[in-house]
Design a protein around this motif. Structure first.
Motif, PDB file in Angstrom:
ATOM      1  N   ALA A 264       0.827  -1.209   0.000  1.00 50.54           N
ATOM      2  CA  ALA A 264       0.000   0.000   0.000  1.00 50.54           C
ATOM      3  C   ALA A 264       0.861   1.259   0.000  1.00 50.54           C
ATOM      4  O   ALA A 264       0.452   2.289  -0.540  1.00 50.54           O
ATOM      5  CB  ALA A 264      -0.930  -0.012   1.213  1.00 50.54           C
ATOM      6  N   ALA A 265       2.054   1.179   0.581  1.00 50.07           N
ATOM      7  CA  ALA A 265       2.943   2.347   0.658  1.00 50.07           C
ATOM      8  C   ALA A 265       3.373   2.801  -0.729  1.00 50.07           C
ATOM      9  O   ALA A 265       3.674   3.981  -0.931  1.00 50.07           O
ATOM     10  CB  ALA A 265       4.167   2.017   1.506  1.00 50.07           C
ATOM     11  N   ARG A 266       3.385   1.888  -1.684  1.00 53.37           N
ATOM     12  CA  ARG A 266       3.756   2.260  -3.054  1.00 53.37           C
ATOM     13  C   ARG A 266       2.793   3.283  -3.643  1.00 53.37           C
ATOM     14  O   ARG A 266       3.145   4.002  -4.569  1.00 53.37           O
ATOM     15  CB  ARG A 266       3.787   1.024  -3.947  1.00 53.37           C
ATOM     16  CG  ARG A 266       5.026   0.214  -3.747  1.00 53.37           C
ATOM     17  CD  ARG A 266       5.094  -0.884  -4.764  1.00 53.37           C
ATOM     18  NE  ARG A 266       5.169  -2.136  -4.028  1.00 53.37           N
ATOM     19  CZ  ARG A 266       4.852  -3.304  -4.506  1.00 53.37           C
ATOM     20  NH1 ARG A 266       4.420  -3.421  -5.730  1.00 53.37           N
ATOM     21  NH2 ARG A 266       4.962  -4.381  -3.773  1.00 53.37           N
TER      22      ARG A 266
ATOM     23  N   ALA B  37       6.719   5.666  -4.659  1.00 56.50           N
ATOM     24  CA  ALA B  37       7.111   4.475  -5.422  1.00 56.50           C
ATOM     25  C   ALA B  37       8.255   3.706  -4.768  1.00 56.50           C
ATOM     26  O   ALA B  37       8.338   2.487  -4.903  1.00 56.50           O
ATOM     27  CB  ALA B  37       7.503   4.873  -6.838  1.00 56.50           C
ATOM     28  N   GLY B  38       9.113   4.368  -4.035  1.00 55.17           N
ATOM     29  CA  GLY B  38      10.250   3.693  -3.399  1.00 55.17           C
ATOM     30  C   GLY B  38      10.029   3.370  -1.938  1.00 55.17           C
ATOM     31  O   GLY B  38      10.940   2.872  -1.272  1.00 55.17           O
ATOM     32  N   ALA B  39       8.860   3.628  -1.426  1.00 55.64           N
ATOM     33  CA  ALA B  39       8.611   3.441   0.008  1.00 55.64           C
ATOM     34  C   ALA B  39       8.720   1.989   0.432  1.00 55.64           C
ATOM     35  O   ALA B  39       9.150   1.704   1.551  1.00 55.64           O
ATOM     36  CB  ALA B  39       7.238   3.985   0.383  1.00 55.64           C
ATOM     37  N   ASP B  40       8.366   1.063  -0.434  1.00 55.42           N
ATOM     38  CA  ASP B  40       8.397  -0.348  -0.037  1.00 55.42           C
ATOM     39  C   ASP B  40       9.823  -0.876   0.114  1.00 55.42           C
ATOM     40  O   ASP B  40      10.039  -1.931   0.683  1.00 55.42           O
ATOM     41  CB  ASP B  40       7.621  -1.204  -1.039  1.00 55.42           C
ATOM     42  CG  ASP B  40       8.201  -1.145  -2.434  1.00 55.42           C
ATOM     43  OD1 ASP B  40       8.783  -0.107  -2.783  1.00 55.42           O
ATOM     44  OD2 ASP B  40       8.050  -2.141  -3.174  1.00 55.42           O
ATOM     45  N   ARG B  41      10.814  -0.109  -0.329  1.00 56.38           N
ATOM     46  CA  ARG B  41      12.216  -0.534  -0.192  1.00 56.38           C
ATOM     47  C   ARG B  41      12.881   0.058   1.038  1.00 56.38           C
ATOM     48  O   ARG B  41      14.043  -0.241   1.319  1.00 56.38           O
ATOM     49  CB  ARG B  41      12.985  -0.157  -1.446  1.00 56.38           C
ATOM     50  CG  ARG B  41      12.542  -0.973  -2.654  1.00 56.38           C
ATOM     51  CD  ARG B  41      13.358  -0.619  -3.859  1.00 56.38           C
ATOM     52  NE  ARG B  41      13.085   0.753  -4.279  1.00 56.38           N
ATOM     53  CZ  ARG B  41      12.404   1.072  -5.366  1.00 56.38           C
ATOM     54  NH1 ARG B  41      11.954   0.138  -6.147  1.00 56.38           N
ATOM     55  NH2 ARG B  41      12.191   2.325  -5.681  1.00 56.38           N
ATOM     56  N   LEU B  42      12.183   0.904   1.768  1.00 55.10           N
ATOM     57  CA  LEU B  42      12.753   1.478   2.987  1.00 55.10           C
ATOM     58  C   LEU B  42      12.943   0.378   4.029  1.00 55.10           C
ATOM     59  O   LEU B  42      12.155  -0.565   4.104  1.00 55.10           O
ATOM     60  CB  LEU B  42      11.840   2.568   3.543  1.00 55.10           C
ATOM     61  CG  LEU B  42      11.692   3.823   2.694  1.00 55.10           C
ATOM     62  CD1 LEU B  42      10.623   4.738   3.268  1.00 55.10           C
ATOM     63  CD2 LEU B  42      13.015   4.562   2.603  1.00 55.10           C
ATOM     64  N   GLN B  43      13.972   0.522   4.845  1.00 56.19           N
ATOM     65  CA  GLN B  43      14.281  -0.477   5.863  1.00 56.19           C
ATOM     66  C   GLN B  43      14.433   0.186   7.229  1.00 56.19           C
ATOM     67  O   GLN B  43      14.765   1.358   7.329  1.00 56.19           O
ATOM     68  CB  GLN B  43      15.596  -1.202   5.515  1.00 56.19           C
ATOM     69  CG  GLN B  43      15.555  -1.974   4.218  1.00 56.19           C
ATOM     70  CD  GLN B  43      14.590  -3.142   4.275  1.00 56.19           C
ATOM     71  OE1 GLN B  43      14.510  -3.846   5.284  1.00 56.19           O
ATOM     72  NE2 GLN B  43      13.831  -3.341   3.210  1.00 56.19           N
TER      73      GLN B  43
ATOM     74  N   TRP C  71      -4.262   4.404   2.962  1.00 54.71           N
ATOM     75  CA  TRP C  71      -3.452   4.438   1.743  1.00 54.71           C
ATOM     76  C   TRP C  71      -4.156   3.820   0.550  1.00 54.71           C
ATOM     77  O   TRP C  71      -3.923   4.205  -0.583  1.00 54.71           O
ATOM     78  CB  TRP C  71      -2.121   3.742   1.971  1.00 54.71           C
ATOM     79  CG  TRP C  71      -1.155   4.577   2.758  1.00 54.71           C
ATOM     80  CD1 TRP C  71      -1.266   5.900   3.065  1.00 54.71           C
ATOM     81  CD2 TRP C  71       0.071   4.130   3.331  1.00 54.71           C
ATOM     82  NE1 TRP C  71      -0.186   6.295   3.806  1.00 54.71           N
ATOM     83  CE2 TRP C  71       0.648   5.232   3.984  1.00 54.71           C
ATOM     84  CE3 TRP C  71       0.725   2.921   3.371  1.00 54.71           C
ATOM     85  CZ2 TRP C  71       1.858   5.157   4.644  1.00 54.71           C
ATOM     86  CZ3 TRP C  71       1.929   2.847   4.034  1.00 54.71           C
ATOM     87  CH2 TRP C  71       2.488   3.946   4.666  1.00 54.71           C
ATOM     88  N   MET C  72      -4.993   2.854   0.792  1.00 55.70           N
ATOM     89  CA  MET C  72      -5.715   2.208  -0.297  1.00 55.70           C
ATOM     90  C   MET C  72      -6.972   2.995  -0.682  1.00 55.70           C
ATOM     91  O   MET C  72      -7.715   2.594  -1.562  1.00 55.70           O
ATOM     92  CB  MET C  72      -6.086   0.778   0.078  1.00 55.70           C
ATOM     93  CG  MET C  72      -4.886  -0.138   0.258  1.00 55.70           C
ATOM     94  SD  MET C  72      -3.873  -0.280  -1.211  1.00 55.70           S
ATOM     95  CE  MET C  72      -4.924  -1.245  -2.249  1.00 55.70           C
ATOM     96  N   GLY C  73      -7.209   4.104   0.006  1.00 54.92           N
ATOM     97  CA  GLY C  73      -8.346   4.948  -0.335  1.00 54.92           C
ATOM     98  C   GLY C  73      -9.668   4.443   0.186  1.00 54.92           C
ATOM     99  O   GLY C  73     -10.723   4.814  -0.322  1.00 54.92           O
ATOM    100  N   ALA C  74      -9.619   3.600   1.191  1.00 57.90           N
ATOM    101  CA  ALA C  74     -10.858   3.032   1.727  1.00 57.90           C
ATOM    102  C   ALA C  74     -11.319   3.759   2.980  1.00 57.90           C
ATOM    103  O   ALA C  74     -12.268   3.346   3.613  1.00 57.90           O
ATOM    104  CB  ALA C  74     -10.661   1.545   2.036  1.00 57.90           C
TER     105      ALA C  74
END
Length: 158
Positions: free
Chosen positions: A82-84, A88-94, A154-157
């Motif tokens: 959902a962070a994407r 766009a690069g949020a899912d690669r954060l550690q 994040w998913m707009g729900a």
């Protein structure tokens, strides 16, 4: 007076137009308003079904994970996907950068209250909770509440 007197009769007005059937302009206005009401109702229903489907996706995915550690891993995966939508690069954060990103995206950040639920609260469980042997069920439930709210946002729900 002479014989050429004019006979005057009273003026007769035309009857008022009937209220039924309405003029074509009123029919057109009624059709446009009806179409607008139907479109709004359809969009609301669609939005409600979409929210329900997103909520069910989250709940089914987390419930399908057997152990509390697997539930944490499932929540982390859903949250990263959902962070994407935000970055766009949020899912690669550690590590701490990931938790800081989660805190920065909090709606309460926009106001006066700072939110650090992920970096200092139960959200820290996202860092290593999926790899632990034992994870407290209460901690997982608290994390689930936070992650679910952020996922739906994040998913707009929400």
């Amino acid at each position: 007076m002479g014989g050429n007197a004019l006979v005057l009769r009273d003026i007769h007005l035309l009857p008022a137009p009937p209220w039924w059937p309405p003029a074509p302009g009123w029919w057109l206005l009624a059709a446009v308003l009806l179409a607008l009401v139907v479109a709004v109702a359809w969009l609301r229903q669609r939005r409600r079904r979409q929210r329900q489907a997103i909520t069910e996706l989250f709940d089914r995915s987390v419930d399908a994970a057997g152990s509390p550690a697997a539930q944490v891993a499932a929540m982390s995966e859903l949250l990263r996907r959902a962070a994407r939508r935000r970055d766009a690069g949020a899912d690669r954060l550690q590590g701490e950068a990931w938790l800081a990103f989660l805190d920065a995206q909090s709606p309460s950040r926009r106001g006066a209250v700072a939110s650090d639920d992920f970096s200092r609260g139960h959200g820290r469980l996202l860092l290593d909770g999926g790899y632990r042997r034992d994870v407290a069920a209460a901690d997982v439930q608290a994390l689930r509440t936070m992650v679910r709210a952020r996922f739906l946002q994040w998913m707009g729900a929400k």
